[in-house]
Design an enzyme around this catalytic site. Structure first.
Site, mmCIF file in Angstrom:
data_model
loop_
_atom_site.group_PDB
_atom_site.id
_atom_site.type_symbol
_atom_site.label_atom_id
_atom_site.label_comp_id
_atom_site.label_asym_id
_atom_site.label_seq_id
_atom_site.Cartn_x
_atom_site.Cartn_y
_atom_site.Cartn_z
ATOM 1 N N LYS A 2 0.844 -0.938 -0.575
ATOM 2 C CA LYS A 2 -0.126 -0.382 0.311
ATOM 3 C C LYS A 2 0.700 1.015 0.097
ATOM 4 O O LYS A 2 0.384 2.598 -0.558
ATOM 5 C CB LYS A 2 -1.279 0.195 1.150
ATOM 6 C CG LYS A 2 -1.952 -0.822 0.682
ATOM 7 C CD LYS A 2 -3.265 -1.231 2.267
ATOM 8 C CE LYS A 2 -4.008 -1.933 2.059
ATOM 9 N NZ LYS A 2 -5.139 -2.862 3.605
ATOM 10 N N LYS A 13 -7.035 -12.769 -9.434
ATOM 11 C CA LYS A 13 -8.245 -12.663 -8.831
ATOM 12 C C LYS A 13 -8.489 -12.169 -9.023
ATOM 13 O O LYS A 13 -8.587 -10.691 -9.499
ATOM 14 C CB LYS A 13 -7.901 -12.999 -7.640
ATOM 15 C CG LYS A 13 -6.857 -11.984 -6.593
ATOM 16 C CD LYS A 13 -7.539 -12.170 -4.746
ATOM 17 C CE LYS A 13 -7.521 -10.657 -4.332
ATOM 18 N NZ LYS A 13 -8.205 -10.430 -3.384
ATOM 19 N N LYS A 44 -11.101 -5.357 -6.179
ATOM 20 C CA LYS A 44 -12.152 -3.971 -6.418
ATOM 21 C C LYS A 44 -10.731 -3.278 -7.292
ATOM 22 O O LYS A 44 -11.225 -2.731 -8.281
ATOM 23 C CB LYS A 44 -12.291 -3.543 -4.844
ATOM 24 C CG LYS A 44 -13.581 -3.839 -4.606
ATOM 25 C CD LYS A 44 -14.098 -3.102 -2.960
ATOM 26 C CE LYS A 44 -13.701 -4.337 -2.446
ATOM 27 N NZ LYS A 44 -14.040 -4.368 -1.116
HETATM 28 P P1 ADP Z 1 -10.957 -6.790 -2.213
HETATM 29 O O1 ADP Z 1 -9.276 -8.036 -2.759
HETATM 30 O O2 ADP Z 1 -12.017 -6.601 -3.691
HETATM 31 O O3 ADP Z 1 -10.316 -5.075 -2.153
HETATM 32 P P2 ADP Z 1 -11.563 -7.437 0.741
HETATM 33 O O4 ADP Z 1 -9.940 -7.385 -0.157
HETATM 34 O O5 ADP Z 1 -11.838 -6.516 0.910
HETATM 35 O O6 ADP Z 1 -11.584 -7.541 -1.356
HETATM 36 O O7 ADP Z 1 -11.768 -8.640 0.979
HETATM 37 C C1 ADP Z 1 -12.668 -8.744 2.012
HETATM 38 C C2 ADP Z 1 -13.354 -10.544 1.984
HETATM 39 O O8 ADP Z 1 -13.071 -10.953 0.461
HETATM 40 C C3 ADP Z 1 -11.898 -10.958 2.590
HETATM 41 O O9 ADP Z 1 -11.772 -12.271 3.574
HETATM 42 C C4 ADP Z 1 -10.995 -11.875 0.773
HETATM 43 O O10 ADP Z 1 -10.283 -12.774 1.513
HETATM 44 C C5 ADP Z 1 -12.217 -11.902 0.255
HETATM 45 N N1 ADP Z 1 -11.623 -12.457 -0.753
HETATM 46 C C6 ADP Z 1 -11.666 -10.785 -2.001
HETATM 47 N N2 ADP Z 1 -11.303 -11.311 -2.749
HETATM 48 C C7 ADP Z 1 -11.488 -12.509 -3.723
HETATM 49 C C8 ADP Z 1 -11.572 -13.632 -4.257
HETATM 50 N N3 ADP Z 1 -11.024 -13.151 -5.828
HETATM 51 N N4 ADP Z 1 -11.379 -14.821 -3.801
HETATM 52 C C9 ADP Z 1 -11.175 -15.286 -3.046
HETATM 53 N N5 ADP Z 1 -12.031 -14.418 -2.273
HETATM 54 C C10 ADP Z 1 -12.288 -13.277 -2.297
#
Ligand code: ADP
Ligand code: TRP
Length: 355
Positions: free
Chosen positions: A112, A220, A223
């Site tokens: 970050k 993966k 967002k």
């Molecule tokens: P992002 O990566 O979209 O910012 P977050 O970091 O806020 O999402 O993730 C919130 C939850 O969702 C966490 O527990 C994370 O492990 C799960 N998660 C996010 N993206 C994925 C993905 N592509 N596959 C599986 N789990 C995910």
């Protein structure tokens, strides 16, 4: 004793299929067997300085999405992080036992910080650790890395420890934070010679962890990747996204290995379709008769079968402001009861007592 389960999602946007299969759908499943606590991490979202209106809207939409996907306020404690002021106080207290070095070494901080400073990835030969450190403390740049980003793991540890949670269902990217939480708990207990905090572990759901891929061919769904299918995507938008998914030229010989973009489509199909449908398309791939257009059409409809009921419920729930307010008020009451007890104990242990 029942496990105390706790997990949260940052309020940085709508929830996508990755959040659903990786987190939310699992939360729903364990509600009947554990003491469950799920929250919206709006203080964590502040580390990236969101627009205030947007932050507020995101808290509401994630709450509605939690409820629409099946989190039940009668079974789980559902709350907003900033409704628990005890978290902020404990964050101050715990920070006194956390080293800036160990915070600076966490992978998510480096990542970050690199983004905040506009540096590239280390693989690109840009922004190695020394360069980041120089930029963070240097005065030669008007970009800065805020202190909240550095102390993000302290705040996350507080979320967990203030509830004395024992099981924390999180994705792989959060395991280092959980390891730090254990270390902070152990350190506090041994420094004061107490047994205040249990050491929390990841929740073992059995089987391999789910990684939901994006539709852009690699990596993966996330967002910040801009490759998401959101739970509230309108059917037209959703179909368009799926139809535009990256594929390849198709198998030329029977039983060819799959390219990553195509394997990703199959991963999504496995999550959302029936085994019959999956094996039909696997067979078609193996004998080279597959038409990716057909696969995508099927995939779009099967994803919609999962998301449509959620999307429709989200709309109803969002319209019911008093229900939303009631859910988080009730959740905050329960979460605060435990939090204030832990904080009282912690203050006493640290010598902060009334005269
Ligand atoms: P992002 O990566 O979209 O910012 P977050 O970091 O806020 O999402 O993730 C919130 C939850 O969702 C966490 O527990 C994370 O492990 C799960 N998660 C996010 N993206 C994925 C993905 N592509 N596959 C599986 N789990 C995910
Ligand atoms: N850091 C987590 C994420 O980015 C969100 C989070 C904050 C969390 N506090 C937590 C998760 C406590 C589990 C427990 O996804």
């Amino acid at each position: 004793m029942k496990d105390i389960v706790l997990s949260g999602i940052r309020s940085t946007g709508n929830l996508h299929l990755g959040n659903y299969y990786g987190a939310l759908s699992k939360f729903v499943k364990i509600q009947d067997t554990c003491d469950c606590n799920f929250f919206i991490a709006d203080l964590h979202a502040l580390t990236t300085n969101p627009d205030p209106q947007q932050l507020h809207a995101n808290v509401k939409s994630i709450l509605a999405e939690y409820l629409a996907a099946g989190l039940d306020p009668e079974k789980s404690t559902i709350f907003v992080q900033s409704d628990i002021p005890e978290i902020a106080e404990m964050y101050l207290l715990l920070n006194m036992h956390v080293g800036i070095g160990e915070l600076m070494r966490t992978a998510s901080f480096k990542d970050k910080a690199r983004k905040a400073l506009g540096l590239g990835s280390p693989e690109a030969g840009d922004g190695d650790d020394d360069a980041i450190e120089r930029q963070i403390i240097g005065t030669d740049s008007n970009r800065r890395v805020n202190a909240g980003l550095l102390t993000y793991p302290t705040l996350m540890a507080v979320d967990i420890l203030i509830q004395k949670a024992t099981k924390v269902p999180v994705g792989k990217d959060q395991l280092q934070h959980l390891e730090l939480t254990r270390r902070f708990a152990r350190r506090f207990n041994s420094f004061y010679g107490v047994d205040l905090f249990p050491e929390p572990t990841d929740f073992d759901f059995g089987g391999a962890p789910v990684k939901v891929p994006g539709l852009d061919g690699s990596g993966k769904m996330g967002k910040s990747e801009g490759n998401c299918i959101y739970l509230i995507d309108d059917p037209k938008v959703l179909r368009k996204k799926v139809m535009r998914a990256v594929t390849d030229e198709g198998p030329k010989e029977p039983n060819s290995p799959m390219s990553e973009p195509v394997a990703n489509l199959f991963t999504l199909l496995e999550l959302t379709s029936t085994p019959d449908v999956v094996s039909h398309f696997r067979q078609a791939y193996a004998d080279c008769s597959i038409r990716y257009g057909d696969l995508k059409k099927q995939l779009a409809e099967d994803i919609l079968a999962v998301t449509t009921p959620i999307r429709e419920r989200v709309q109803d729930i969002l319209a019911d402001e008093s229900y939303l307010a009631r859910v988080v008020r009730q959740g905050a009451e329960k979460a605060r009861a435990r939090a204030s007890q832990t904080l009282r104990e912690m203050r006493e242990i640290m010598g902060i007592r009334p005269l």
